[in-house]
Design a protein around this motif. Sequence first.
Motif, PDB file in Angstrom:
ATOM      1  N   ALA A   1       0.830  -1.207   0.000  1.00  0.00           N
ATOM      2  CA  ALA A   1       0.000   0.000   0.000  1.00  0.00           C
ATOM      3  C   ALA A   1       0.861   1.251   0.000  1.00  0.00           C
ATOM      4  O   ALA A   1       0.595   2.214  -0.740  1.00  0.00           O
ATOM      5  N   LEU A   2       1.917   1.272   0.799  1.00  0.00           N
ATOM      6  CA  LEU A   2       2.801   2.435   0.845  1.00  0.00           C
ATOM      7  C   LEU A   2       3.540   2.620  -0.481  1.00  0.00           C
ATOM      8  O   LEU A   2       3.852   3.755  -0.865  1.00  0.00           O
ATOM      9  N   ALA A   3       3.812   1.521  -1.183  1.00  0.00           N
ATOM     10  CA  ALA A   3       4.535   1.616  -2.452  1.00  0.00           C
ATOM     11  C   ALA A   3       3.657   2.137  -3.583  1.00  0.00           C
ATOM     12  O   ALA A   3       4.158   2.783  -4.507  1.00  0.00           O
ATOM     13  N   VAL A   4       2.353   1.873  -3.529  1.00  0.00           N
ATOM     14  CA  VAL A   4       1.484   2.251  -4.652  1.00  0.00           C
ATOM     15  C   VAL A   4       0.694   3.531  -4.394  1.00  0.00           C
ATOM     16  O   VAL A   4       0.234   4.167  -5.354  1.00  0.00           O
ATOM     17  N   LEU A   5       0.519   3.922  -3.147  1.00  0.00           N
ATOM     18  CA  LEU A   5      -0.262   5.128  -2.872  1.00  0.00           C
ATOM     19  C   LEU A   5       0.297   6.383  -3.550  1.00  0.00           C
ATOM     20  O   LEU A   5      -0.482   7.227  -4.024  1.00  0.00           O
ATOM     21  N   PRO A   6       1.622   6.568  -3.619  1.00  0.00           N
ATOM     22  CA  PRO A   6       2.118   7.778  -4.299  1.00  0.00           C
ATOM     23  C   PRO A   6       1.721   7.858  -5.771  1.00  0.00           C
ATOM     24  O   PRO A   6       1.712   8.951  -6.344  1.00  0.00           O
ATOM     25  N   THR A   7       1.378   6.723  -6.383  1.00  0.00           N
ATOM     26  CA  THR A   7       1.001   6.731  -7.797  1.00  0.00           C
ATOM     27  C   THR A   7      -0.455   7.123  -8.009  1.00  0.00           C
ATOM     28  O   THR A   7      -0.877   7.318  -9.155  1.00  0.00           O
ATOM     29  N   ALA A   8      -1.233   7.212  -6.945  1.00  0.00           N
ATOM     30  CA  ALA A   8      -2.670   7.479  -7.077  1.00  0.00           C
ATOM     31  C   ALA A   8      -2.966   8.943  -7.350  1.00  0.00           C
ATOM     32  O   ALA A   8      -4.087   9.283  -7.740  1.00  0.00           O
TER      33      ALA A   8
ATOM     34  N   GLY B   1      -7.800   3.379  -8.522  1.00  0.00           N
ATOM     35  CA  GLY B   1      -8.326   2.020  -8.540  1.00  0.00           C
ATOM     36  C   GLY B   1      -7.222   0.983  -8.632  1.00  0.00           C
ATOM     37  O   GLY B   1      -7.285  -0.073  -7.983  1.00  0.00           O
ATOM     38  N   TRP B   2      -6.189   1.287  -9.444  1.00  0.00           N
ATOM     39  CA  TRP B   2      -5.053   0.363  -9.540  1.00  0.00           C
ATOM     40  C   TRP B   2      -4.338   0.239  -8.196  1.00  0.00           C
ATOM     41  O   TRP B   2      -3.981  -0.868  -7.773  1.00  0.00           O
ATOM     42  N   ALA B   3      -4.140   1.352  -7.502  1.00  0.00           N
ATOM     43  CA  ALA B   3      -3.452   1.322  -6.210  1.00  0.00           C
ATOM     44  C   ALA B   3      -4.218   0.462  -5.206  1.00  0.00           C
ATOM     45  O   ALA B   3      -3.620  -0.340  -4.467  1.00  0.00           O
ATOM     46  N   LEU B   4      -5.535   0.608  -5.174  1.00  0.00           N
ATOM     47  CA  LEU B   4      -6.332  -0.195  -4.251  1.00  0.00           C
ATOM     48  C   LEU B   4      -6.320  -1.666  -4.653  1.00  0.00           C
ATOM     49  O   LEU B   4      -6.214  -2.552  -3.798  1.00  0.00           O
ATOM     50  N   ARG B   5      -6.427  -1.942  -5.961  1.00  0.00           N
ATOM     51  CA  ARG B   5      -6.470  -3.341  -6.405  1.00  0.00           C
ATOM     52  C   ARG B   5      -5.174  -4.068  -6.087  1.00  0.00           C
ATOM     53  O   ARG B   5      -5.190  -5.225  -5.634  1.00  0.00           O
ATOM     54  N   VAL B   6      -4.052  -3.418  -6.308  1.00  0.00           N
ATOM     55  CA  VAL B   6      -2.767  -4.053  -6.008  1.00  0.00           C
ATOM     56  C   VAL B   6      -2.654  -4.326  -4.508  1.00  0.00           C
ATOM     57  O   VAL B   6      -2.153  -5.376  -4.087  1.00  0.00           O
ATOM     58  N   THR B   7      -3.130  -3.394  -3.694  1.00  0.00           N
ATOM     59  CA  THR B   7      -3.120  -3.614  -2.243  1.00  0.00           C
ATOM     60  C   THR B   7      -4.008  -4.788  -1.874  1.00  0.00           C
ATOM     61  O   THR B   7      -3.647  -5.627  -1.030  1.00  0.00           O
ATOM     62  N   GLN B   8      -5.184  -4.880  -2.499  1.00  0.00           N
ATOM     63  CA  GLN B   8      -6.093  -6.000  -2.233  1.00  0.00           C
ATOM     64  C   GLN B   8      -5.440  -7.329  -2.589  1.00  0.00           C
ATOM     65  O   GLN B   8      -5.549  -8.318  -1.843  1.00  0.00           O
ATOM     66  N   ILE B   9      -4.755  -7.364  -3.712  1.00  0.00           N
ATOM     67  CA  ILE B   9      -4.078  -8.599  -4.117  1.00  0.00           C
ATOM     68  C   ILE B   9      -3.021  -8.987  -3.087  1.00  0.00           C
ATOM     69  O   ILE B   9      -2.875 -10.166  -2.733  1.00  0.00           O
ATOM     70  N   ALA B  10      -2.288  -8.009  -2.585  1.00  0.00           N
ATOM     71  CA  ALA B  10      -1.274  -8.287  -1.560  1.00  0.00           C
ATOM     72  C   ALA B  10      -1.909  -8.830  -0.294  1.00  0.00           C
ATOM     73  O   ALA B  10      -1.367  -9.737   0.355  1.00  0.00           O
ATOM     74  N   VAL B  11      -3.055  -8.276   0.088  1.00  0.00           N
ATOM     75  CA  VAL B  11      -3.760  -8.751   1.287  1.00  0.00           C
ATOM     76  C   VAL B  11      -4.166 -10.208   1.126  1.00  0.00           C
ATOM     77  O   VAL B  11      -3.954 -11.034   2.033  1.00  0.00           O
ATOM     78  N   ILE B  12      -4.729 -10.556  -0.022  1.00  0.00           N
ATOM     79  CA  ILE B  12      -5.178 -11.927  -0.243  1.00  0.00           C
ATOM     80  C   ILE B  12      -3.988 -12.871  -0.388  1.00  0.00           C
ATOM     81  O   ILE B  12      -4.033 -14.019   0.072  1.00  0.00           O
ATOM     82  N   CYS B  13      -2.911 -12.399  -0.996  1.00  0.00           N
ATOM     83  CA  CYS B  13      -1.696 -13.222  -1.075  1.00  0.00           C
ATOM     84  C   CYS B  13      -1.160 -13.555   0.314  1.00  0.00           C
ATOM     85  O   CYS B  13      -0.603 -14.642   0.529  1.00  0.00           O
ATOM     86  N   THR B  14      -1.317 -12.627   1.245  1.00  0.00           N
ATOM     87  CA  THR B  14      -0.875 -12.884   2.618  1.00  0.00           C
ATOM     88  C   THR B  14      -1.584 -14.104   3.185  1.00  0.00           C
ATOM     89  O   THR B  14      -0.964 -14.962   3.832  1.00  0.00           O
ATOM     90  N   TYR B  15      -2.893 -14.207   2.941  1.00  0.00           N
ATOM     91  CA  TYR B  15      -3.640 -15.372   3.409  1.00  0.00           C
ATOM     92  C   TYR B  15      -3.227 -16.628   2.646  1.00  0.00           C
ATOM     93  O   TYR B  15      -2.870 -17.651   3.246  1.00  0.00           O
ATOM     94  N   PHE B  16      -3.297 -16.558   1.324  1.00  0.00           N
ATOM     95  CA  PHE B  16      -3.086 -17.756   0.513  1.00  0.00           C
ATOM     96  C   PHE B  16      -1.681 -18.320   0.703  1.00  0.00           C
ATOM     97  O   PHE B  16      -1.493 -19.534   0.865  1.00  0.00           O
ATOM     98  N   LEU B  17      -0.680 -17.445   0.693  1.00  0.00           N
ATOM     99  CA  LEU B  17       0.695 -17.913   0.838  1.00  0.00           C
ATOM    100  C   LEU B  17       0.983 -18.406   2.251  1.00  0.00           C
ATOM    101  O   LEU B  17       1.870 -19.246   2.453  1.00  0.00           O
ATOM    102  N   ALA B  18       0.237 -17.883   3.243  1.00  0.00           N
ATOM    103  CA  ALA B  18       0.393 -18.397   4.610  1.00  0.00           C
ATOM    104  C   ALA B  18      -0.061 -19.861   4.660  1.00  0.00           C
ATOM    105  O   ALA B  18       0.586 -20.703   5.308  1.00  0.00           O
ATOM    106  N   ALA B  19      -1.174 -20.171   3.992  1.00  0.00           N
ATOM    107  CA  ALA B  19      -1.629 -21.563   3.947  1.00  0.00           C
ATOM    108  C   ALA B  19      -0.631 -22.434   3.187  1.00  0.00           C
ATOM    109  O   ALA B  19      -0.336 -23.568   3.594  1.00  0.00           O
ATOM    110  N   TRP B  20      -0.101 -21.897   2.093  1.00  0.00           N
ATOM    111  CA  TRP B  20       0.890 -22.644   1.318  1.00  0.00           C
ATOM    112  C   TRP B  20       2.124 -22.950   2.173  1.00  0.00           C
ATOM    113  O   TRP B  20       2.664 -24.061   2.129  1.00  0.00           O
ATOM    114  N   ALA B  21       2.568 -21.979   2.957  1.00  0.00           N
ATOM    115  CA  ALA B  21       3.728 -22.190   3.834  1.00  0.00           C
ATOM    116  C   ALA B  21       3.429 -23.241   4.906  1.00  0.00           C
ATOM    117  O   ALA B  21       4.291 -24.072   5.228  1.00  0.00           O
ATOM    118  N   LYS B  22       2.226 -23.208   5.446  1.00  0.00           N
ATOM    119  CA  LYS B  22       1.850 -24.204   6.467  1.00  0.00           C
ATOM    120  C   LYS B  22       1.956 -25.614   5.898  1.00  0.00           C
ATOM    121  O   LYS B  22       2.516 -26.523   6.530  1.00  0.00           O
TER     122      LYS B  22
END
Length: 310
Positions: free
Chosen positions: A120-127, A142-163
């Motif tokens: 979020a901090l990396a993409v907000l300046p581009t908004a 919209g792009w800044a929010l979408r990229v942040t959303q993808i990162a949030v969901i990756c946090t969940y999905f990759l946490a399960a993958w790591a488990k």
Amino acid sequence: MTGWLTEAVPRGRIAAFRTLIYLFVAADLVVFTPWVRTRASVPGELYQPLLIGRLLPLPTPTPTVVAVIFWGLLLAALLAATGRAPRLLGWTVCALYLEWMIIAMSYGKVDHDRFGLLVALAVLPTAGRARHGDTTRTEAGGWALRVTQIAVICTYFLAAWAKLRFGGLDWLTGSVLARAIIRRGTDLADLIAQVPYLLIVAQFGIVAFELLSPVVFLIPARWRVAMVGFFYSFHVVTIATITISFAPHLAAMTSFLPLERVRPLVWARRLAGRGPVDAEPMSTPPDQARPDDRARSGDQAPVVGRPVGP
């Protein structure tokens, strides 16, 4: 795919998200990670920087380095929260907070709940510029929010993958939650632990929830907020049982919410009774104004169905 990534959102949502994220960064320094300042007193030979810290010529933490980053980041975050100079202050906060995290995570422990916030901090300046309450839509925002959303969901999905990658199926049937409750559990967790097999069921549920989290992008928009509400409820239970907050992740997850509807200053004026509050959108085109608004401005529109003449 491009249209989905750059789906336009109201500028007011960007302004609200920007304010929230930068205020969280300021709070993070003094509430959630003030312990990072203690790294200044740790011998330099114990500093084992992350990969990015090895690739970039970053200094070994010293009292001076840590103090400059802390006070510079705190000031920059508070200024950035006002929405002024979004690119200059945004990139400054991004760079300083990244260094703050490199210092924090280069002594043997890396927290995965910071990923969404860092993105979020990396993409907000581009908004670009955005004002609270502005209803005009922006694809850059919209792009800044979408990229942040993808990162949030990756946090969940990759946490399960790591488990499953490191713990295998034993993670599902083992004593992971039992050990967490022993280490940092609450009275509520102690009650839950007494129910036979409930912790095992909970571990299956956690992994299933994390693996299925990308579904949030596939469901209709009217259900998306409800699903995000479920995400938040999951973390409420986590805090109430094993006292893990994931606060940075929760801040980044507000990228899913219609934050433009949150107007604390407007509500405060209304509660204080300081006169009428302009509830109209800031960018309503003249041809979309209500008839009574046009009448007040001297541009009376004809009323459909109204007889002309006596």
